[in-house]
Design an enzyme around this catalytic site. Structure first.
Site, mmCIF file in Angstrom:
data_model
loop_
_atom_site.group_PDB
_atom_site.id
_atom_site.type_symbol
_atom_site.label_atom_id
_atom_site.label_comp_id
_atom_site.label_asym_id
_atom_site.label_seq_id
_atom_site.Cartn_x
_atom_site.Cartn_y
_atom_site.Cartn_z
ATOM 1 N N ALA A 38 -3.704 -30.123 8.327
ATOM 2 C CA ALA A 38 -3.198 -29.982 6.955
ATOM 3 C C ALA A 38 -4.289 -29.679 5.942
ATOM 4 O O ALA A 38 -4.013 -29.502 4.756
ATOM 5 C CB ALA A 38 -2.449 -31.252 6.554
ATOM 6 N N ASN B 242 0.300 -28.191 14.135
ATOM 7 C CA ASN B 242 -0.295 -26.948 13.621
ATOM 8 C C ASN B 242 -1.801 -26.854 13.875
ATOM 9 O O ASN B 242 -2.347 -25.747 13.982
ATOM 10 C CB ASN B 242 -0.002 -26.875 12.112
ATOM 11 C CG ASN B 242 -0.886 -25.886 11.399
ATOM 12 O OD1 ASN B 242 -0.679 -24.674 11.487
ATOM 13 N ND2 ASN B 242 -1.902 -26.377 10.693
ATOM 14 N N SER C 131 1.616 -18.698 18.494
ATOM 15 C CA SER C 131 1.022 -17.467 17.973
ATOM 16 C C SER C 131 1.683 -16.278 18.667
ATOM 17 O O SER C 131 2.170 -16.420 19.795
ATOM 18 C CB SER C 131 -0.479 -17.465 18.295
ATOM 19 O OG SER C 131 -1.032 -16.192 18.028
ATOM 20 N N TYR D 266 -7.380 -19.373 24.183
ATOM 21 C CA TYR D 266 -6.491 -19.333 23.013
ATOM 22 C C TYR D 266 -5.111 -18.814 23.422
ATOM 23 O O TYR D 266 -4.086 -19.447 23.173
ATOM 24 C CB TYR D 266 -7.088 -18.455 21.906
ATOM 25 C CG TYR D 266 -6.231 -18.455 20.653
ATOM 26 C CD1 TYR D 266 -6.198 -19.561 19.827
ATOM 27 C CD2 TYR D 266 -5.435 -17.355 20.325
ATOM 28 C CE1 TYR D 266 -5.392 -19.591 18.697
ATOM 29 C CE2 TYR D 266 -4.634 -17.376 19.193
ATOM 30 C CZ TYR D 266 -4.618 -18.490 18.381
ATOM 31 O OH TYR D 266 -3.808 -18.517 17.271
ATOM 32 N N LYS E 70 -1.567 -20.970 23.620
ATOM 33 C CA LYS E 70 -0.436 -20.583 22.779
ATOM 34 C C LYS E 70 0.801 -20.288 23.640
ATOM 35 O O LYS E 70 1.923 -20.580 23.237
ATOM 36 C CB LYS E 70 -0.818 -19.402 21.889
ATOM 37 C CG LYS E 70 -1.863 -19.763 20.843
ATOM 38 C CD LYS E 70 -1.338 -20.835 19.894
ATOM 39 C CE LYS E 70 -2.370 -21.430 18.983
ATOM 40 N NZ LYS E 70 -1.833 -22.512 18.137
ATOM 41 N N ILE F 127 -2.891 -13.508 9.998
ATOM 42 C CA ILE F 127 -3.004 -14.020 8.628
ATOM 43 C C ILE F 127 -4.482 -14.290 8.348
ATOM 44 O O ILE F 127 -5.143 -14.971 9.141
ATOM 45 C CB ILE F 127 -2.183 -15.323 8.450
ATOM 46 C CG1 ILE F 127 -0.697 -15.065 8.759
ATOM 47 C CG2 ILE F 127 -2.344 -15.877 7.035
ATOM 48 C CD1 ILE F 127 0.157 -16.314 8.804
HETATM 49 N N1 LIG Z 1 -4.122 -17.331 10.928
HETATM 50 C C1 LIG Z 1 -3.537 -16.620 11.874
HETATM 51 O O1 LIG Z 1 -3.618 -15.379 11.914
HETATM 52 C C2 LIG Z 1 -2.738 -17.310 12.940
HETATM 53 C C3 LIG Z 1 -1.939 -16.520 13.776
HETATM 54 C C4 LIG Z 1 -1.222 -17.126 14.782
HETATM 55 C C5 LIG Z 1 -1.288 -18.495 14.947
HETATM 56 N N2 LIG Z 1 -2.056 -19.249 14.137
HETATM 57 C C6 LIG Z 1 -2.101 -20.696 14.383
HETATM 58 O O2 LIG Z 1 -1.780 -21.390 13.206
HETATM 59 C C7 LIG Z 1 -2.444 -22.648 13.177
HETATM 60 C C8 LIG Z 1 -3.197 -22.782 11.858
HETATM 61 O O3 LIG Z 1 -4.080 -21.694 11.716
HETATM 62 P P1 LIG Z 1 -4.849 -21.420 10.351
HETATM 63 O O4 LIG Z 1 -5.038 -19.965 10.247
HETATM 64 O O5 LIG Z 1 -4.197 -22.139 9.231
HETATM 65 O O6 LIG Z 1 -6.264 -22.082 10.725
HETATM 66 P P2 LIG Z 1 -7.254 -22.927 9.793
HETATM 67 O O7 LIG Z 1 -8.552 -22.945 10.528
HETATM 68 O O8 LIG Z 1 -7.222 -22.425 8.414
HETATM 69 O O9 LIG Z 1 -6.604 -24.372 9.808
HETATM 70 C C9 LIG Z 1 -6.560 -25.150 10.963
HETATM 71 C C10 LIG Z 1 -6.890 -26.568 10.581
HETATM 72 O O10 LIG Z 1 -6.876 -27.361 11.788
HETATM 73 C C11 LIG Z 1 -7.947 -28.268 11.716
HETATM 74 N N3 LIG Z 1 -8.341 -28.702 13.041
HETATM 75 C C12 LIG Z 1 -9.013 -27.981 13.978
HETATM 76 N N4 LIG Z 1 -9.267 -28.748 15.045
HETATM 77 C C13 LIG Z 1 -8.722 -29.958 14.801
HETATM 78 C C14 LIG Z 1 -8.655 -31.164 15.531
HETATM 79 N N5 LIG Z 1 -9.234 -31.291 16.739
HETATM 80 N N6 LIG Z 1 -7.994 -32.228 14.993
HETATM 81 C C15 LIG Z 1 -7.445 -32.123 13.758
HETATM 82 N N7 LIG Z 1 -7.510 -31.010 13.007
HETATM 83 C C16 LIG Z 1 -8.131 -29.935 13.529
HETATM 84 C C17 LIG Z 1 -9.059 -27.492 11.012
HETATM 85 O O11 LIG Z 1 -10.042 -28.368 10.463
HETATM 86 C C18 LIG Z 1 -8.289 -26.708 9.977
HETATM 87 O O12 LIG Z 1 -8.216 -27.373 8.726
HETATM 88 C C19 LIG Z 1 -3.351 -22.677 14.415
HETATM 89 O O13 LIG Z 1 -2.723 -23.393 15.445
HETATM 90 C C20 LIG Z 1 -3.476 -21.211 14.768
HETATM 91 O O14 LIG Z 1 -3.747 -21.010 16.131
HETATM 92 C C21 LIG Z 1 -2.789 -18.686 13.126
#
Ligand SMILES: NC(=O)c1ccc[n+]([C@@H]2O[C@H](COP(=O)([O-])OP(=O)(O)OC[C@H]3O[C@@H](n4cnc5c(N)ncnc54)[C@H](O)[C@@H]3O)[C@@H](O)[C@H]2O)c1
Length: 261
Positions: free
Chosen positions: A16, A94, A149, A163, A167, A196
């Site tokens: 979050a 997430n 994803s 990754y 997923k 994103i």
């Molecule tokens: N951004 C994209 O293009 C995209 C696309 C497909 C899927 N996703 C998925 O969406 C989710 C969020 O992605 P995002 O872009 O917001 O990433 P982000 O890096 O902005 O946010 C992810 C958050 O998870 C936290 N985190 C990581 N490891 C952790 C752990 N071990 N325990 C607790 N918290 C932890 C991080 O500190 C970070 O604040 C992820 O699962 C990612 O794989 C993102």
């Protein structure tokens, strides 16, 4: 959808502190849920708390937690249960990403590289569901969403083997848990976001593309734009609504039509 649907609900959102998780936490709090948000990054989590408070979005309770830590999960969910008389309505798994990794050929991937991604993305979702399931079952109600994803339905632009595997694994976990928990009034669904620019890894990927490649990525998306964290929060809102109780075990691509199946 009225605000009333979520008033008094208790939600858990992992990751979050940043990106999609921050947007989801803000939206659920704005809709009237008490949102318990976890992140391994304490500073990021504080920023989410301040952002939610500054916009008067509602209740957000931060917890610094690593989703790989089973004992930390247990302690956190126990605290939430104590605070809300055993009520947990929503879990959004997430937290995740590529654990700071860059693409390398598979022969260069160490066991540690592989486990680092596995334990957060898939292991974290498993631990989260395991922690909340007894509470949701006891009340006969729950909404769980796993953030997978587009990579989990195909391949990943990141090139990171673990990754894509996690997923895809989250999709399997979603289906199995939908089957297991459906009789208890609990739905389990997955959202597959498209590209994103919400985190350092995707930002790095974007910047590594030539203008032509960036153009091709957008042109290959029917709605002709990249996604935003808000796009994902809107989809979460739909899946966790009480009236979405006939939707379970599904994977919803939220990617501007990039993947259509
Ligand atoms: N951004 C994209 O293009 C995209 C696309 C497909 C899927 N996703 C998925 O969406 C989710 C969020 O992605 P995002 O872009 O917001 O990433 P982000 O890096 O902005 O946010 C992810 C958050 O998870 C936290 N985190 C990581 N490891 C952790 C752990 N071990 N325990 C607790 N918290 C932890 C991080 O500190 C970070 O604040 C992820 O699962 C990612 O794989 C993102």
């Amino acid at each position: 959808m009225s605000r009333d649907a979520f008033e008094g609900q208790v939600a858990i959102v992992t990751g979050a502190g940043h990106g999609l998780g921050q947007a989801m936490a803000g939206m659920l709090a704005e809709l009237g849920a008490v949102v318990h948000g976890a992140d391994v990054a304490a500073g990021e989590l504080r920023a989410t708390q301040q952002w939610i408070a500054a916009a008067d979005r509602g209740a957000f309770v931060p917890r610094t937690l690593d989703v790989r830590d089973s004992l930390a999960w247990e302690a956190w969910v126990d605290d939430i249960a104590d605070r809300h008389d055993g009520q947990v309505d929503i879990l959004i798994n997430n937290a995740g990403g590529v654990a700071g990794q860059m693409h390398h050929p598979i022969e260069q991937i160490s066991d540690e590289d592989w486990a680092a991604v596995m334990e957060v993305n898939l292991g974290g979702a498993f631990r989260g569901i395991r922690a909340v399931a007894p509470l949701m079952k006891a009340r006969g109600y729950g909404r769980i969403v796993n953030i997978t994803s587009g990579a989990g339905r195909s391949w990943s632009l990141t090139g990171i083997q673990a990754y894509t595997s996690t997923k895809a694994g989250e999709i399997g976990l979603t289906r199995q848990m939908a089957f297991e928990l459906g009789p208890h009034g609990i739905t389990v669904n997955a959202i597959a976001p498209g590209f994103i620019r919400s985190n350092p890894a995707t930002e790095r990927q974007w910047r590594a593309m030539s203008p032509e490649e960036q153009g091709r990525l957008v042109a290959g998306t029917p709605v002709r734009r990249l996604g935003t964290p808000q796009d994902i929060a809107w989809a979460v809102r739909f899946l966790v609504h009480p009236q979405s109780d006939f939707i379970t075990g599904q994977v919803l691509s939220v990617d501007g039509g990039h993947q259509m199946f």
